[in-house]
Design a protein around this motif. Structure first.
Motif, mmCIF file in Angstrom:
data_model
loop_
_atom_site.group_PDB
_atom_site.id
_atom_site.type_symbol
_atom_site.label_atom_id
_atom_site.label_comp_id
_atom_site.label_asym_id
_atom_site.label_seq_id
_atom_site.Cartn_x
_atom_site.Cartn_y
_atom_site.Cartn_z
ATOM 1 N N SER A 11 -4.946 -0.655 -17.809
ATOM 2 C CA SER A 11 -4.437 0.404 -18.682
ATOM 3 C C SER A 11 -4.565 0.045 -20.150
ATOM 4 C CB SER A 11 -2.963 0.687 -18.356
ATOM 5 O OG SER A 11 -2.181 -0.498 -18.480
ATOM 6 N N ALA A 12 -5.243 -1.058 -20.463
ATOM 7 C CA ALA A 12 -5.400 -1.493 -21.849
ATOM 8 C C ALA A 12 -6.841 -1.282 -22.281
ATOM 9 C CB ALA A 12 -5.016 -2.967 -21.988
ATOM 10 N N GLY A 13 -7.048 -0.560 -23.365
ATOM 11 C CA GLY A 13 -8.388 -0.387 -23.898
ATOM 12 C C GLY A 13 -9.195 0.663 -23.170
ATOM 13 N N PHE A 14 -10.535 0.493 -23.226
ATOM 14 C CA PHE A 14 -11.445 1.450 -22.625
ATOM 15 C C PHE A 14 -11.469 1.311 -21.107
ATOM 16 C CE2 PHE A 14 -13.426 0.769 -26.869
ATOM 17 C CZ PHE A 14 -13.383 2.078 -27.320
ATOM 18 N N ASN A 15 -11.992 2.352 -20.476
ATOM 19 C CA ASN A 15 -12.290 2.302 -19.033
ATOM 20 C C ASN A 15 -11.069 1.957 -18.202
ATOM 21 O OD1 ASN A 15 -14.897 2.886 -19.692
ATOM 22 N ND2 ASN A 15 -15.805 1.119 -18.685
ATOM 23 N N THR A 16 -9.990 2.700 -18.428
ATOM 24 C CA THR A 16 -8.817 2.498 -17.589
ATOM 25 C C THR A 16 -9.183 2.810 -16.138
ATOM 26 O OG1 THR A 16 -8.047 4.747 -18.068
ATOM 27 C CG2 THR A 16 -7.196 2.964 -19.441
ATOM 28 N N SER A 17 -8.501 2.137 -15.224
ATOM 29 C CA SER A 17 -8.866 2.266 -13.817
ATOM 30 C C SER A 17 -7.687 1.914 -12.941
ATOM 31 C CB SER A 17 -10.046 1.341 -13.480
ATOM 32 O OG SER A 17 -9.647 -0.020 -13.582
ATOM 33 N N SER A 18 -7.839 2.187 -11.651
ATOM 34 C CA SER A 18 -6.822 1.837 -10.673
ATOM 35 C C SER A 18 -7.504 1.454 -9.373
ATOM 36 C CB SER A 18 -5.850 3.000 -10.446
ATOM 37 O OG SER A 18 -6.555 4.198 -10.187
ATOM 38 N N SER A 19 -6.835 0.622 -8.600
ATOM 39 C CA SER A 19 -7.374 0.194 -7.310
ATOM 40 C C SER A 19 -6.216 -0.088 -6.367
ATOM 41 C CB SER A 19 -8.246 -1.056 -7.474
ATOM 42 O OG SER A 19 -7.485 -2.123 -7.996
ATOM 43 N N LEU A 20 -6.524 -0.119 -5.091
ATOM 44 C CA LEU A 20 -5.508 -0.397 -4.075
ATOM 45 C C LEU A 20 -6.104 -1.333 -3.036
ATOM 46 C CD1 LEU A 20 -2.670 0.245 -2.851
ATOM 47 C CD2 LEU A 20 -3.792 2.097 -1.578
ATOM 48 N N ILE A 21 -5.426 -2.462 -2.794
ATOM 49 C CA ILE A 21 -5.819 -3.331 -1.695
ATOM 50 C C ILE A 21 -4.652 -3.431 -0.714
ATOM 51 C CG2 ILE A 21 -7.435 -4.645 -3.114
ATOM 52 C CD1 ILE A 21 -5.437 -6.956 -3.123
ATOM 53 N N ILE A 22 -4.987 -3.447 0.562
ATOM 54 C CA ILE A 22 -3.990 -3.614 1.616
ATOM 55 C C ILE A 22 -4.439 -4.778 2.484
ATOM 56 C CG2 ILE A 22 -2.866 -2.564 3.617
ATOM 57 C CD1 ILE A 22 -3.122 0.137 2.296
ATOM 58 N N ASP A 23 -3.586 -5.795 2.556
ATOM 59 C CA ASP A 23 -3.902 -7.021 3.301
ATOM 60 C C ASP A 23 -5.244 -7.609 2.879
ATOM 61 O OD1 ASP A 23 -1.519 -6.936 4.688
ATOM 62 O OD2 ASP A 23 -2.359 -5.827 6.380
ATOM 63 N N GLY A 24 -5.510 -7.564 1.585
ATOM 64 C CA GLY A 24 -6.714 -8.169 1.045
ATOM 65 C C GLY A 24 -7.965 -7.338 1.155
ATOM 66 N N LYS A 25 -7.867 -6.139 1.723
ATOM 67 C CA LYS A 25 -9.022 -5.255 1.865
ATOM 68 C C LYS A 25 -8.942 -4.131 0.840
ATOM 69 C CE LYS A 25 -11.530 -2.353 5.171
ATOM 70 N NZ LYS A 25 -11.603 -1.850 6.558
ATOM 71 N N ILE A 26 -10.076 -3.849 0.198
ATOM 72 C CA ILE A 26 -10.102 -2.794 -0.818
ATOM 73 C C ILE A 26 -10.095 -1.427 -0.127
ATOM 74 C CG2 ILE A 26 -11.291 -1.872 -2.835
ATOM 75 C CD1 ILE A 26 -12.759 -4.601 -3.006
ATOM 76 N N ILE A 27 -9.095 -0.644 -0.425
ATOM 77 C CA ILE A 27 -8.967 0.695 0.148
ATOM 78 C C ILE A 27 -9.529 1.751 -0.793
ATOM 79 C CG2 ILE A 27 -7.332 2.400 1.052
ATOM 80 C CD1 ILE A 27 -7.602 -0.198 2.714
#
Length: 569
Positions: A11-27
């Motif tokens: 959330s800082a600077g350019f190209n804000t983004s979000s991600s979610l991992i569950i038990d180490g796997k990218i969802i």
């Protein structure tokens, strides 16, 4: 056993983004710009967070942790009395209390920060603030390596601009760092601006322009502004303004006088002198890059494997030369080395380094964003009264259209996470046509004629066309195209005889692999021209609505979206 669910946020600077991992796997992972349609947005990633939670079918309060790719405690090491003596509004107690307390501690350097908000309903938000460069370095956790040397390099993060680290299974250890303002990202952005491009956005224009110039004219002058040291490097800061955030522009008048050129006006065409300056800038960037990597090799006990991250790592030309200029044997570069990838890295740092969970899998593809089924696509087409036909074999139809000289939009599966279109949100064309590069630049992308396009090639065939190349699934490296092959694929052969390679495997993307395979059956060439599905100044398309609008406002001949074909009469 209860699953561990971690939301990552940049959330800082350019190209804000979000991600979610569950038990180490990218969802799920997405840049906010793809959803709010604001190129390189700085807005908080509200939409991405909502979509991530919706995809996983969970609520915010069910998260075990939230990882933020910036540690503001580092920005509080010096107590600012004017800002911290009292809260301007009561919510700022979250800021001024820790700031005041940190001022009472002699050694107040923070490794990470944590904030817990307990709600009256018994739920909580457990927020971790991870150092920017450690978030980048956590790319290691989804690399294929058990052990590796790691370098992160960018404009700056909190106060660092280069970090050396070692990754050993779940442990990440910092071994050296260089602080701002002696920044390779800062230097390259300065040269980007001097050439008339937008800094922190158009650096690949400099990279694309460099092969058109002769580096000899300005190299020696630029080289004198750099001091190479046993630990890192330094810039002669009297020529630069990029570190003075209150000053307009990234270079001083002294720099322009020294170079002997005025800055090129914004969006003005380059002439020979500015092409030569671009070439000199790229050459010096590479020299600094390899200098740092060779220092890392000396400092780290892991001599074979290298992991890279940070915005500078988008320089695919330099990346393609690493094995020839260092002693490393294997290199991993993620599809999202820039700040947008920080959301994913911060999540993995919390999961492995802080919570001590074991590693499970490496990242095999970056198709991590929104996806749409045929029913949803058809509803959108009907909504806008678009004429379409249903296809039995989209890959064959696409290959046939491309072989006929048509330029197509290709919209399939889930959106790519990162700036490279890797066959799900792509514009595709025939690499055999020597006029195709200019045609796509002029009538589709509306951008500079010197900008090159990537060759997507069947992984089994890349060594037939490229010299000294390695499998490159994320389009992260540039390699020389064999001289005898260049005339066969002129539209993807840059002026210096190179191409920004994407190797495509069945495992990575079966549908896109099938398209290229069908094109090879029709033409004998196992390559298609690939560029991102967007117009100049706009983010890559995300939804069917985005694709339809871009199709009808550009010179595209056809759009294959899911199993549906749309053509212009």
């Amino acid at each position: 056993m209860t699953s561990i669910k971690i939301l990552g946020i940049n959330s800082a600077g350019f190209n804000t983004s979000s991600s979610l991992i569950i038990d180490g796997k990218i969802i799920y992972a997405v840049e906010e710009e793809r959803l709010n349609r604001e190129k390189r947005t700085r807005n908080f990633p509200f939409q991405g967070i909502k979509e991530a939670l919706k995809t996983a079918g969970i609520k915010l309060e069910e998260l075990d942790a939230i990882a933020v790719a910036w540690n503001p405690a580092i920005n509080l090491e010096l107590h600012n009395h004017a800002q911290s003596s009292k809260a301007r509004y009561l919510g700022e107690i979250f800021y001024n209390v820790p700031s005041a307390l940190m001022s009472l501690k002699k050694n107040n350097q923070s490794s990470y920060s944590r904030q817990v908000i307990e709600f009256k309903d018994g739920t909580n938000l457990n927020i971790y603030y991870i150092m920017h460069h450690l978030s980048h370095a956590s790319t290691f956790y989804y690399s294929p390596f058990e052990t590796a040397s790691i370098m992160t390099i960018d404009a700056f993060g909190e106060k660092e601009c280069v970090l050396f680290a070692e990754g050993n299974n779940t442990e990440l250890k910092t071994i050296w760092s260089q602080e701002f303002p002696h920044s390779l990202g800062g230097f390259y952005s300065t040269m980007t601006e001097f050439l008339g491009f937008q800094p922190q956005s158009d650096e690949w224009k400099l990279m694309g322009a460099a092969p058109y110039g002769d580096p000899k004219q300005f190299y020696e002058k630029l080289r004198k502004l750099i001091i190479f040291k046993d630990d890192g490097f330094e810039l002669d800061l009297s020529y630069f303004n990029f570190y003075l955030f209150h000053r307009p522009g990234r270079f001083t008048q002294k720099f322009s006088d020294y170079i002997g050129l005025p800055p090129n006006p914004k969006d003005n065409a380059l002439n020979e002198l500015y092409y030569n300056l671009a070439a000199s800038s790229q050459l010096l960037m590479e020299e600094i890059y390899f200098h740092l990597l060779n220092q890392l090799h000396k400092k780290s006990k892991f001599k074979d494997n290298l992991v890279l991250a940070g915005g500078v790592v988008f320089n695919s030309v330099a990346n393609g030369k690493i094995l020839q200029n260092t002693l490393f044997k294997e290199v991993y570069i993620p599809p999202v080395p820039d700040d947008s990838g920080g959301s994913l890295g911060a999540s993995y740092y919390v999961y492995h380094q802080i919570l001590k969970h074991p590693r499970k899998e490496s990242l095999s593809n970056n198709y991590l964003g929104p996806g749409f089924n045929d029913s949803e696509i058809q509803d959108e087409l009907d909504k806008y009264k678009v004429n379409y036909s249903k296809l039995e074999n989209p890959s064959y139809t696409a290959a046939e259209l491309i072989s006929f000289g048509k330029i197509i939009g290709w919209f399939q599966g889930r959106l790519e996470f990162g700036d490279r279109a890797l066959g799900n949100r792509s514009i595709l064309a025939d690499p055999r046509n020597p006029e195709m590069k200019d045609k796509v630049n002029e009538t589709i992308k509306y951008r500079e004629s010197f900008r090159p396009f990537a060759p997507s090639i069947l992984i089994e065939k890349f060594s037939e066309y490229f010299e000294d190349a390695t499998p490159t699934p994320f389009m992260e490296k540039v390699f020389p195209i064999k001289k005898e092959k260049q005339s066969l694929i002129p539209a993807v052969t840059h002026v210096d005889g190179t191409g920004r390679l994407q190797t495509v495997s069945k495992e990575q993307n079966l549908l896109y692999y099938s398209l290229i395979q069908e094109f090879e059956k029709l033409t004998g060439i196992p390559i298609v021209l690939n560029t991102s599905f967007n117009l100049k100044g706009e983010p890559m398309v995300s939804s069917p609505k985005d694709a339809i609008r871009t199709f009808f406002t550009s010179g595209l001949d056809a759009l294959i979206i899911g199993d549906f074909l749309i053509v212009k009469k």
